[in-house]
Design an enzyme around this catalytic site. Structure first.
Site, PDB file in Angstrom:
ATOM      1  N   SER B 100      44.480  43.740  47.133  1.00 34.24           N
ATOM      2  CA  SER B 100      45.204  44.806  46.683  1.00 34.24           C
ATOM      3  C   SER B 100      44.917  45.844  45.813  1.00 34.24           C
ATOM      4  O   SER B 100      45.232  46.887  45.452  1.00 34.24           O
ATOM      5  CB  SER B 100      46.649  44.398  46.184  1.00 34.24           C
ATOM      6  OG  SER B 100      46.444  43.647  45.173  1.00 34.24           O
ATOM      7  N   LYS B 143      48.718  44.227  38.709  1.00 37.32           N
ATOM      8  CA  LYS B 143      48.924  45.473  39.411  1.00 37.32           C
ATOM      9  C   LYS B 143      48.594  46.527  38.257  1.00 37.32           C
ATOM     10  O   LYS B 143      48.567  45.948  37.065  1.00 37.32           O
ATOM     11  CB  LYS B 143      50.117  45.733  40.043  1.00 37.32           C
ATOM     12  CG  LYS B 143      50.339  44.978  41.447  1.00 37.32           C
ATOM     13  CD  LYS B 143      49.993  45.410  42.592  1.00 37.32           C
ATOM     14  CE  LYS B 143      50.105  44.555  43.716  1.00 37.32           C
ATOM     15  NZ  LYS B 143      49.313  43.317  43.779  1.00 37.32           N
TER      16      LYS B 143
END
Lengths: 183, 221
Positions: B100, B143
């Site tokens: 990701s 993230k």
């Protein structure tokens, strides 16, 4: 005599003993912190959100309820009716106490501040509400992630007339909760 | 046993009190002990004394625990709790994996140096990399912060999704992976409560290969 605390011969006696005991008690602080974050904690309940179950005299006296919070595996085996302690989604430095109304997959008929009439509780979330009217709960900020839950209230310690185990399973179920099929 | 340090005028002496000694100035009174002054220790003697003291101390510390299981238990408890405190609130490397964050972090083999003092979003700014508890399960993720409370963010993927923008609610942040095509982030589960933020990433490294400090692209002009 403890081996680390036997003060050197040049240290004055009072200072040596003082630092020895200071060190000895300070070494218990990490144990206390670990115990409070993983085993159990004692907290005062502030505010009227769980009226009448907790703080029933919030508008008559300054007396607050003292409760025992179990911190052992707080995310597991959550049930409807349990009183949980969690970090507020609005402010992570504030801890709040509410009752679980619905679990993941349930559909809840919401109360006024919520923009929609029904809400489906997401995976990994619970719907929490206070027992009283003056409460800022999931109707205000939506379902709460179970990752925010830090513990559950198991006992009331004071006042003594209500002291004892919290029988959350005897609490009446809230109307308007359509339970998920699985549970 | 007689006391060791006794002023000279208490000791038996043929001289009367307060009389000057034969070879001294008249008004001087001896207040020191009668013992002959000890000669200064040699270096070897001092080392010997030190080693003796240390071994004695080690012996006492072993016997301090040996016959006392409760003492040993308390010591172990304190030691473990102190270690836990360091692990929970310090700066530690953690292995990270997944596609990701692809341009920034490789799919496998990377480690992140995480500063856990930034837990609950303390001092986190837009553009920082954070480690967080994923709100919809019990795992942890890593993230980039796209929005802090009050900021306006795009709800969907840019170019392919809608144009809707929302304001990040108080106490939440909007987290997005760098690799938009292979990232489950706030586009899926919405704004993340800051209470789930565990720490800020200081550096990304691969052991014995590379080490790179993480720079905030919003601050680095």
């Amino acid at each position: 005599m403890a081996p680390w605390g036997s003060a050197g011969k040049t240290t004055p006696r009072f200072l040596g003993q003082f630092s020895h005991y200071l060190f000895r008690y300070a070494t218990w602080l990490p144990v206390l912190i670990a115990f409070n974050s993983y085993v159990a904690q004692v907290t005062w309940i502030r505010g009227p959100s769980m009226y009448p179950f907790l703080n029933p005299q919030y508008n008559e006296s300054l007396r607050k309820d003292l409760c025992l919070v179990s911190k052992w595996s707080p995310h597991r085996n959550l049930e409807r009716g349990m009183i949980v302690v969690f970090r507020s989604p609005e402010n992570p430095h504030v801890t709040v106490v509410k009752r679980i109304v619905a679990l993941e997959g349930d559909v809840v008929r919401t109360k006024p501040p919520y923009p929609y009439e029904h809400a489906k509780v997401d995976v990994g979330h619970v719907w929490v509400e206070g027992d009283g009217d003056k409460t800022k709960d999931s109707n205000y900020y939506g379902p709460v992630s179970t990752g925010l839950i830090t513990g559950r209230i198991t006992h009331i310690l004071t006042p003594l007339d209500r002291a004892g185990r919290v029988r959350w399973w005897e609490h009446a179920e809230r109307e308007g909760v359509q339970k998920a099929q699985a549970s | 046993m007689p006391p060791r340090f006794r002023p000279s005028f208490f000791t038996s002496s043929t001289r009367p009190l307060l009389t000057p000694k034969p070879n001294s100035t008249p008004l001087q009174i001896r207040l020191t002990s009668n013992k002959p002054p000890t000669p200064p220790l040699l270096l070897s003697q001092r080392l010997h004394a030190l080693s003796t003291r240390l071994t004695n101390r080690a012996r006492t510390s072993a016997s301090h625990f040996l016959g006392h299981p409760l003492r040993a238990l308390a010591f172990a408890l304190k030691f473990l709790a102190f270690g836990h405190l360091l692990m929970e609130y310090g700066i530690w490397p953690r292995a990270v994996a997944g596609p990701s964050m692809l341009p920034t972090i490789a799919v496998a083999g990377s480690w992140a140096l995480i500063d856990f003092t930034h837990r609950f979003g303390r001092g986190v700014q837009v553009g920082d990399l954070v480690a967080y508890h994923i709100p919809i399960n019990t795992q942890s993720g890593l993230k980039r912060v796209l929005g802090m409370p009050g900021d306006y963010v795009l709800v969907d993927t840019p170019e392919t999704g809608g144009e809707t923008m929302i304001q990040v609610p108080p106490g939440h942040c909007w987290l997005i992976g760098d690799n938009l095509d292979a990232s489950r982030d706030s586009r899926l589960f919405g704004p993340v409560p800051l209470g789930l933020v565990r720490g800020k990433i200081l550096a990304i490294f691969q052991p014995f290969r590379s080490f790179e400090w993480v720079k905030n692209p919003m601050l680095a002009q």
